[in-house]
Scaffold this motif. Structure first.
Motif, PDB file in Angstrom:
ATOM      1  N   PRO A  14      39.340  54.112  41.645  1.00 55.53           N
ATOM      2  CA  PRO A  14      38.672  52.838  41.349  1.00 55.53           C
ATOM      3  C   PRO A  14      38.061  52.764  39.947  1.00 55.53           C
ATOM      4  N   TRP A  15      37.379  53.802  39.502  1.00 54.34           N
ATOM      5  CA  TRP A  15      36.771  53.752  38.168  1.00 54.34           C
ATOM      6  C   TRP A  15      37.829  53.639  37.079  1.00 54.34           C
ATOM      7  N   HIS A  16      38.923  54.335  37.260  1.00 59.45           N
ATOM      8  CA  HIS A  16      39.981  54.317  36.249  1.00 59.45           C
ATOM      9  C   HIS A  16      40.774  53.011  36.302  1.00 59.45           C
ATOM     10  N   HIS A  17      41.260  52.655  37.497  1.00 61.49           N
ATOM     11  CA  HIS A  17      42.165  51.515  37.632  1.00 61.49           C
ATOM     12  C   HIS A  17      41.485  50.155  37.622  1.00 61.49           C
ATOM     13  N   PHE A  18      40.252  50.076  38.122  1.00 62.66           N
ATOM     14  CA  PHE A  18      39.616  48.773  38.277  1.00 62.66           C
ATOM     15  C   PHE A  18      38.429  48.538  37.350  1.00 62.66           C
ATOM     16  N   VAL A  19      37.982  49.569  36.638  1.00 59.67           N
ATOM     17  CA  VAL A  19      36.845  49.392  35.725  1.00 59.67           C
ATOM     18  C   VAL A  19      37.248  49.755  34.296  1.00 59.67           C
ATOM     19  N   LEU A  20      37.568  51.020  34.053  1.00 60.23           N
ATOM     20  CA  LEU A  20      37.817  51.486  32.685  1.00 60.23           C
ATOM     21  C   LEU A  20      39.056  50.862  32.053  1.00 60.23           C
ATOM     22  N   LEU A  21      40.169  50.899  32.751  1.00 60.70           N
ATOM     23  CA  LEU A  21      41.404  50.371  32.191  1.00 60.70           C
ATOM     24  C   LEU A  21      41.324  48.859  31.933  1.00 60.70           C
ATOM     25  N   PRO A  22      40.872  48.050  32.903  1.00 60.89           N
ATOM     26  CA  PRO A  22      40.737  46.616  32.599  1.00 60.89           C
ATOM     27  C   PRO A  22      39.723  46.336  31.489  1.00 60.89           C
ATOM     28  N   ALA A  23      38.608  47.064  31.485  1.00 58.93           N
ATOM     29  CA  ALA A  23      37.606  46.854  30.434  1.00 58.93           C
ATOM     30  C   ALA A  23      38.181  47.198  29.065  1.00 58.93           C
ATOM     31  N   ALA A  24      38.946  48.291  28.990  1.00 63.23           N
ATOM     32  CA  ALA A  24      39.555  48.673  27.715  1.00 63.23           C
ATOM     33  C   ALA A  24      40.589  47.649  27.273  1.00 63.23           C
ATOM     34  N   LEU A  25      41.378  47.144  28.206  1.00 66.68           N
ATOM     35  CA  LEU A  25      42.372  46.117  27.872  1.00 66.68           C
ATOM     36  C   LEU A  25      41.694  44.844  27.366  1.00 66.68           C
ATOM     37  N   ILE A  26      40.649  44.421  28.059  1.00 68.95           N
ATOM     38  CA  ILE A  26      39.931  43.203  27.651  1.00 68.95           C
ATOM     39  C   ILE A  26      39.278  43.401  26.292  1.00 68.95           C
TER      40      ILE A  26
END
Length: 149
Positions: A14-26
């Motif tokens: 969850p931290w990688h797929h739903f928080v860090l990765l989307p935040a980095a993309l945005i």
């Protein structure tokens, strides 16, 4: 047992797929968009958005590279299991009691040895504290691993 992934369910962090990765993309997308709007100017705001964009893109790259790290860790575990199985098939004894005397690099090197020399090389690696390069140099029946990630 209901929370365990099934055979066809991919493992999600969850931290990688739903928080860090989307935040980095945005952040990377927003930083690039904002920088393109002020690029060409020699201003503090232009330098700020360039820095935000560069850090976001580098951070996104690091997150993507973690996938490779996960794959290599998993592959090392599988190689350890493969060497354990082969050692048992060749000698009829478990490798587990000897594993704490071997480094992971030594076990990874032993996977290249043919069945006829696996037990002998394992004992030599423990007895002589051979490096992985030394183990590979002693292998007479070398089996290449073309499936490494």
């Amino acid at each position: 047992m209901a929370n365990q992934p099934t055979k066809n369910t991919p493992m999600l962090y969850p931290w990688h797929h739903f928080v860090l990765l989307p935040a980095a993309l945005i952040l990377a997308g927003y930083g690039i968009r904002r920088y393109l709007g002020v690029s060409g100017e020699d201003s503090e705001i232009s330098r700020l958005w360039f820095t935000v964009m560069a850090l976001a893109v580098v951070g996104l790259g690091v997150l993507v590279m973690l996938r490779q790290h996960y794959a290599l860790q998993l592959q090392d575990r599988l190689i350890r299991l493969e060497v354990r199985q082969r050692y048992f098939e060749v000698t009829g004894q478990s490798l587990r009691p000897l594993e704490n005397q071997l480094q992971l690099s030594q076990i990874l090197a032993l996977r290249f040895a043919g069945d006829a020399e696996l037990a002998e090389l394992t004992q030599a690696a423990i007895r002589e504290k051979l490096s992985s390069k030394d183990i590979q140099a002693r292998i007479r029946d070398f089996h290449f691993d073309h499936l490494r990630v």
